[in-house]
Design an enzyme around this catalytic site. Structure first.
Site: not given
Length: 704
Positions: A205, A286-288
């Site tokens: 991720d 929320m990184r995506a």
């Protein structure tokens, strides 16, 4: 120095080239992970990227490559004279600034923590009171490219360190009370072959984008690859010169896109589209969303647009989401194109009608990188995903489609329930693979003693990064500060100490002996005979072994799989770091026939003997899954006695083992217990493998 293979000369791999170019435009995307089989030019194309990056201006004699326009106020080589770098003093600025190409720094698999983040001269720190710091590879890669080949084989703590630095733009060294921090902003690129093991989902991720590459099956494409490679090998400089103009054009386009990036608008409608797509794919955190937004802006700048549109979001989602969809460690990474199209259609239907004019830049914009469309000869993501053919190349029938001659499930209590076949040489009657029972959190099975194997999370081991247990003058990792001070303190008066510094001698230095955890070789020997083949029973066995395999994945073990049924045993999977491969083989495991238990143990012993020669530091753990009902002798003898002797041979080799007792029914013969006694191993009931049913962490393997 031999010229690098030009970036523009690489044939195909359009998605990979696009991902690298977008990350070069916007390093804040967070790097690129390149997944693919061996021999697909992963390293070649990454090394060619560095030549396209604009050169950088650095403060002269700064080992950390500070930007003269914005020098790092916390730079260990600072403070830099900002007044000398100011525009008003041109002569001083010219003397204080130098230009150099963007660097490509390669991190080898065997790198240590000191080599990555740098090391401290603690002897000078103690004696002179100065902070003497030797920069590492993170400092060298600042404002350039950090390339990690075989990132999945890198020690986990090193991957954590470099990903933290890539995310924060800074590297921190905290050691023996001395703290150093410096800027470390770089374009991170990692390559890996999934056959050699996967990265943990947490680490996956952290990479911004991922691309899967595969060799093209198109004859014309493969022909052109060979032609160009042979031409390069015959005359590297001449070949590079022939592609210099194309590379220069790409380099200019990168520089132009970087300058335009700050002015690219991201409308609220596209923000909602990004959030809607990420929500549709149920990605964690929320990184995506942030990565998709940054990638979409970079793509808009790359194609010369003033604002992000739907086409930018689609490209960004295709590059940023595949590795974030894994809900389970053994889920295949990838993105369903139809699901992405549906998510975009759903997002479009939710958009206000007035937003359409703000989100489309026109049909004539070309979102593709030079060299071909995204669905070029290698297909999207370097080649279409192929279904897993199974361990035998695709010959296994679908579950529930039993072949002819399949024996029915037998009742409980008989000595050989459900076994079919005989000694007449016919193949055993197969049953289709059982559907594994739900997985569970497995209890800890560990090897006794203290090893020195590869870093992992299973058994105790001496390591370079674990907790300090004592000091030593002979072996260890790093300076043991307290031990060194204690050794030097009694001699200060005799050495004529003056002032505040200690007077040290080489004999005073003490090394820190650290203890951490290691990964082991976990070899599964699974009884697939007819006595294990009752559908409900084999389902439980498969679910338990899958749970143990998940545990091996999390603890960074190598795994192997030996199965035995009919008249012999076979190595279904030689020892490998790819736990996913073991899971695939287990899911296609067929059962039926007699029980060659002795041959299964002897085959496991042979596998472990060979592996000991290949990797002598990695300690093995044999997990034998059986009901213990041996029916096939080795050489015409007694099957049970042969199995007992085979177990004794493994015990004599010092192999740690655990027997998983699968015996059930009203009549229990206790064969697994006798086998465990011969192996010098504990015998664990199948239902006792679940950690939830055991109080605390159980160390199930005792010393032989």
């Amino acid at each position: 120095m031999t010229a690098r293979y030009p970036f523009s000369a690489v044939v195909g791999h359009d998605d990979l080239r696009l991902a690298l170019l977008l990350t070069a435009v916007h390093p804040g995307i967070g790097g690129v992970l390149v997944r693919g089989e061996k021999g697909t030019a992963k390293s070649t194309i990454v090394r060619g990227l560095a030549a396209l990056l604009p050169g950088v201006a650095v403060v002269r004699r700064c080992r950390f490559g500070c930007d003269p326009a914005r020098p790092d106020p916390a730079c260990p080589d600072g403070p830099h004279a900002e007044d000398a770098l100011a525009d008003g003093d041109a002569a001083a600025a010219a003397d204080a600034v130098e230009r150099r190409p963007a660097r490509l720094v390669e991190l080898p698999v065997g790198a240590t923590e000191d080599r990555l983040v740098g090391s401290l001269d603690l002897e000078r720190a103690l004696t002179e009171g100065v902070r003497a710091y030797q920069p590492g590879l993170l400092a060298a890669a600042h404002r350039g490219v950090l390339y990690v080949d075989e990132v999945n084989l890198l020690h986990d703590h090193l991957v954590d360190l470099l990903l933290d630095a890539a995310a924060m733009g800074r590297a921190h060294v905290e050691r023996e009370g001395v703290s150093v921090s410096h800027a470390a902003s770089f374009l991170l690129v990692g390559t890996m072959n999934p056959e050699e093991g996967e990265l943990r989902p947490q680490l996956l991720d952290r990479f911004g984008l991922t691309v899967h590459v595969a060799a093209s099956r198109d004859v014309a494409t493969r022909t052109e690859v060979i032609r160009r490679r042979l031409a390069y090998e015959a005359d590297p400089e001449g070949f590079a010169a022939g592609w210099a103009e194309a590379d220069a054009e790409l380099a200019g386009r990168i520089a132009a896109a970087r300058r335009a990036l700050a002015a690219v608008a991201l409308p609220d409608a596209e923000l909602r589209r990004i959030a809607s797509v990420c929500s549709a794919f149920e990605v964690d955190g929320m990184r995506a969303d942030l990565v998709v937004a940054r990638t979409a802006m970079a793509h808009a700048a790359w194609r010369g647009a003033d604002a992000v549109s739907e086409v930018d979001v689609e490209v960004a989602a295709r590059l940023a989401l595949p590795h974030r969809r894994r809900r389970d460690p053994f889920d295949e990474p990838g993105l369903d194109e139809e699901q992405l199209s549906q998510a975009l259609r759903d997002a479009r239907s939710e958009m206000p009608e007035t937003s359409e004019a703000d989100t489309v830049d026109g049909p004539d914009e070309d979102p593709e990188p030079p060299g071909g469309p995204d669905d070029g000869p290698d297909g999207p993501d370097g080649g279409p995903d192929q279904p897993d053919p199974g361990p035998d190349g695709g010959g296994a029938p679908e579950p529930g489609q039993a072949p002819e001659g399949s024996a029915p499930d037998s009742g409980k209590g008989s000595a050989e329930p459900g076994e079919s076949g005989s000694d007449n040489g016919r193949a055993p009657a197969d049953r289709p693979p059982a559907v594994p029972a739900p997985a569970f959190r497995a209890r800890l099975l560990e090897v006794p003693g203290v090893g020195e194997g590869a870093p992992g999370r299973r058994s105790r081991a001496r390591s370079r990064t674990g907790r300090v247990v004592r000091s030593s003058t002979v072996d260890g990792s790093g300076l043991h500060l307290v031990g060194t001070l204690a050794a030097a303190a009694p001699h200060q008066a005799a050495r004529g100490r003056r002032g505040s510094g200690l007077v040290l001698r080489p004999a005073d230095l003490r090394l820190a002996v650290r203890e951490g955890r290691e990964g082991n070789l976990v070899l599964f020997a699974v009884d697939a005979s007819g006595s294990m083949a009752a559908r409900q029973r084999m389902s439980a066995v498969s679910g338990a072994v899958l749970s143990l395999l998940r545990d091996a994945y999390q603890r960074r073990d190598k795994v192997g799989l030996v199965t035995f049924r009919g008249r012999s045993a076979e190595v279904a999977l030689p020892p490998t770091p790819s736990v996913d491969a073991a899971v695939a083989r287990l899911r296609h495991l067929r059962t039926g026939g007699r029980t060659p238990l002795a041959d299964g143990l002897l085959t496991a012993r042979k596998v472990l003997t060979i592996e000991r020669l290949r990797d002598p530091r990695r300690r093995p753990l044999l997990v034998l899954v059986t009901d213990g009902r041996a029916t096939v002798p080795v050489a015409g003898g007694d099957p049970v006695a042969d199995a007992t002797r085979a177990g004794a041979l493994l015990a004599a080799d010092g192999v740690a083992a655990v027997v998983v007792d699968c015996e059930n029914g009203h009549v229990r013969l206790g064969m697994p217990d006798r086998l465990a006694a011969a192996l010098g191993a504990p015998c664990v009931r199948l239902e006792q493998l679940s950690a939830e049913q055991v109080a605390g962490v159980v160390r199930a393997v005792r010393a032989a």
